[in-house]
Design a protein around this motif. Structure first.
Motif, mmCIF file in Angstrom:
data_model
loop_
_atom_site.group_PDB
_atom_site.id
_atom_site.type_symbol
_atom_site.label_atom_id
_atom_site.label_comp_id
_atom_site.label_asym_id
_atom_site.label_seq_id
_atom_site.Cartn_x
_atom_site.Cartn_y
_atom_site.Cartn_z
ATOM 1 N N GLU A 362 -1.043 13.144 -1.550
ATOM 2 C CA GLU A 362 -2.005 12.534 -2.459
ATOM 3 C C GLU A 362 -1.632 11.086 -2.771
ATOM 4 O OE1 GLU A 362 -2.072 15.119 -5.800
ATOM 5 O OE2 GLU A 362 -3.446 16.579 -4.863
ATOM 6 N N ARG A 363 -0.342 10.823 -2.935
ATOM 7 C CA ARG A 363 0.077 9.442 -3.209
ATOM 8 C C ARG A 363 -0.231 8.523 -2.037
ATOM 9 N NH1 ARG A 363 5.829 9.483 -6.482
ATOM 10 N NH2 ARG A 363 5.299 11.096 -7.997
ATOM 11 N N LEU A 364 0.036 9.003 -0.838
ATOM 12 C CA LEU A 364 -0.265 8.180 0.334
ATOM 13 C C LEU A 364 -1.769 7.996 0.502
ATOM 14 C CD1 LEU A 364 2.331 9.611 2.860
ATOM 15 C CD2 LEU A 364 2.375 7.387 1.775
ATOM 16 N N GLY A 365 -2.529 9.057 0.250
ATOM 17 C CA GLY A 365 -3.980 8.937 0.358
ATOM 18 C C GLY A 365 -4.562 7.950 -0.633
ATOM 19 N N ALA A 366 -3.895 7.763 -1.770
ATOM 20 C CA ALA A 366 -4.401 6.837 -2.786
ATOM 21 C C ALA A 366 -4.336 5.393 -2.336
ATOM 22 C CB ALA A 366 -3.614 7.018 -4.085
ATOM 23 N N VAL A 367 -3.539 5.089 -1.308
ATOM 24 C CA VAL A 367 -3.442 3.707 -0.814
ATOM 25 C C VAL A 367 -3.910 3.622 0.630
ATOM 26 C CG1 VAL A 367 -1.625 3.005 -2.412
ATOM 27 C CG2 VAL A 367 -1.004 4.085 -0.252
ATOM 28 N N ASP A 368 -4.835 4.510 1.025
ATOM 29 C CA ASP A 368 -5.363 4.548 2.395
ATOM 30 C C ASP A 368 -4.298 4.933 3.408
ATOM 31 O OD1 ASP A 368 -7.982 4.083 1.908
ATOM 32 O OD2 ASP A 368 -7.893 1.922 2.202
ATOM 33 N N GLY A 369 -3.335 5.742 2.982
ATOM 34 C CA GLY A 369 -2.310 6.214 3.896
ATOM 35 C C GLY A 369 -2.620 7.596 4.430
ATOM 36 N N LEU A 370 -1.790 8.067 5.342
ATOM 37 C CA LEU A 370 -1.941 9.396 5.938
ATOM 38 C C LEU A 370 -0.611 10.134 5.840
ATOM 39 C CD1 LEU A 370 -3.929 8.554 9.204
ATOM 40 C CD2 LEU A 370 -4.834 9.580 7.117
ATOM 41 N N PHE A 371 -0.705 11.457 5.774
ATOM 42 C CA PHE A 371 0.489 12.298 5.684
ATOM 43 C C PHE A 371 0.255 13.511 6.571
ATOM 44 C CE2 PHE A 371 3.206 15.565 3.849
ATOM 45 C CZ PHE A 371 4.383 14.873 3.578
#
Length: 394
Positions: A362-371
């Motif tokens: 969720e943290r990565l998704g908040a900055v347009d990241g992927l996990f």
């Protein structure tokens, strides 16, 4: 002389007659006719639903249940729109992409989810579609039903024209939002994740200060007070108390350093990801090989997210993996910062297993990241994370 007469093909009486003009009733035409006949019951149901949801929810907005009812009605309208898009695909051949689902599960509290549902443009457009379609449904049903009896030769052309109007309505009102609208909804959800994460971090820092360094400093102050009282009466006891207090000071300083490292380590600010991740790896319970291949340093915010992502993954390896070794690789590909953490442990990690993986995603998704988590039972576990690369500005 006997007259010879010739008959037209297909006629025994000799009368010249052209074959009748028959319109082509193809499968597509029959599907369009069926769609137009179904318009009346479908639009009546949609109209009743939309008017009921709007009137009941709107009239009760002065109470605590009005807005939730309206939000629920908009969510239901989304489902009606989904059924209409399916009907249009099957009978009219209209390929309309499904709108992005509302990310309600990622949102923060109930009020934020309520506000997101109330601001859903897809739900409101579907409500509009259901309201304005009632008179059109009556017109198409009556026209096609009448044409089946008295306008049979021109019905295929009539059905095609009416169906094209339906295609226009579906594309105009039931198509997904444009890209900007999608991004607004995603960013609103991501903002809630960031706010919740920041609040949780603040609570953690407060708890660590209260239960750790603050409690130790209180005991230190009490011990020094007792030592002061016994300084003249019992110097040996006072000296022992001071020595004990000195040990408490060292422990308090260590706890404060650990807490500061958890907020933002000085080594990351001063020396970058390579040194900071090597420091984290040295505290892991298994040997970790760190490889950082970056031409320059990313923006501080991206650097911090990368650091804490690797830090939490290495903590998971120490606590849960039973691994014998692990590796951390960090590199840049075009405009993305890539991180890969791998261990040879028992595997079986899941995003929903309560090991912090979902929070990282969720943290990565908040900055347009992927996990991406790949952890089959028996191992190995490979976690790949992507972050947008942003240049560092001094």
């Amino acid at each position: 002389m006997t007259a010879t007469s010739s008959s037209a093909p297909g006629r025994a009486d000799g009368t010249d007659q052209l074959p009748p003009i028959r319109p082509a009733y193809e499968a597509r035409t029959w599907k369009e006719i069926l769609h137009l006949l179904l318009n009346l019951p479908v639009t009546v149901f949609g109209f009743v639903y939309a008017i009921t949801a709007l009137s009941v929810g709107g009239s009760l907005t002065i109470t605590v249940i009005g807005l939730p009812l309206l939000a629920f009605g908009l969510l239901g309208a989304r489902q009606l729109g989904k059924l209409e898009r399916a009907r249009a695909r099957w009978l009219l051949g209209v390929r309309v992409e499904e709108p992005t689902p509302l990310p309600l599960a990622k949102s923060g509290g109930p009020m934020q989810r309520l506000w997101m549902a109330l601001r859903d443009p897809v739900g409101w457009r579907t409500m509009l579609y259901d309201v304005i379609r009632l008179p059109w449904g009556v017109v198409t049903f009556c026209t096609v039903l009448t044409s089946l009896i008295v306008l049979w030769p021109v019905l295929p052309y009539l059905a095609r024209g009416l169906a094209d109007v339906d295609r226009f309505m579906v594309r105009g009102l039931l198509s997904p939002s444009d890209e900007l609208e999608r991004r607004i909804a995603e960013l609103e959800s991501d903002r809630g994740v960031v706010v919740d994460t920041a609040a949780a971090d603040l609570r953690r820092i407060e708890r660590d200060l209260h239960d750790g360094a603050q409690a130790r400093l209180v005991n230190l102050a009490m011990g020094l007070g007792l030592a002061k009282e016994k300084l003249l009466e019992d110097p040996d006891s006072a000296a022992a108390m001071v020595e004990e207090a000195h040990g408490e000071v060292k422990l308090a300083l260590q706890e404060l350093r650990d807490l500061a490292r958890g907020i933002h380590p000085a080594v990351l600010t001063d020396r970058g990801l390579d040194a900071a991740l090597s420091s984290v790896a040295s505290r892991c319970t298994v040997p970790v090989k760190v490889t950082v291949d970056l031409p320059d340093r990313p923006a501080p915010a991206i650097e911090g997210i990368a650091y804490f992502t690797v830090s939490e993954l290495l903590q998971n390896i120490s606590k849960h993996s039973r691994a014998r070794s692990a590796s951390v690789d960090v590199w840049r590909t075009e405009n993305r910062l890539l991180i890969q953490v791998q261990d040879n442990g028992r595997g079986g990690a899941r995003l929903e297993a309560g090991t912090g993986m979902r929070g990282l995603a969720e943290r990565l998704g908040a900055v347009d990241g992927l996990f991406v988590l790949d952890s089959p039972s028996g191992g190995p576990t490979v976690v790949t994370a992507e972050l947008p690369w942003r240049d560092r500005t001094e």
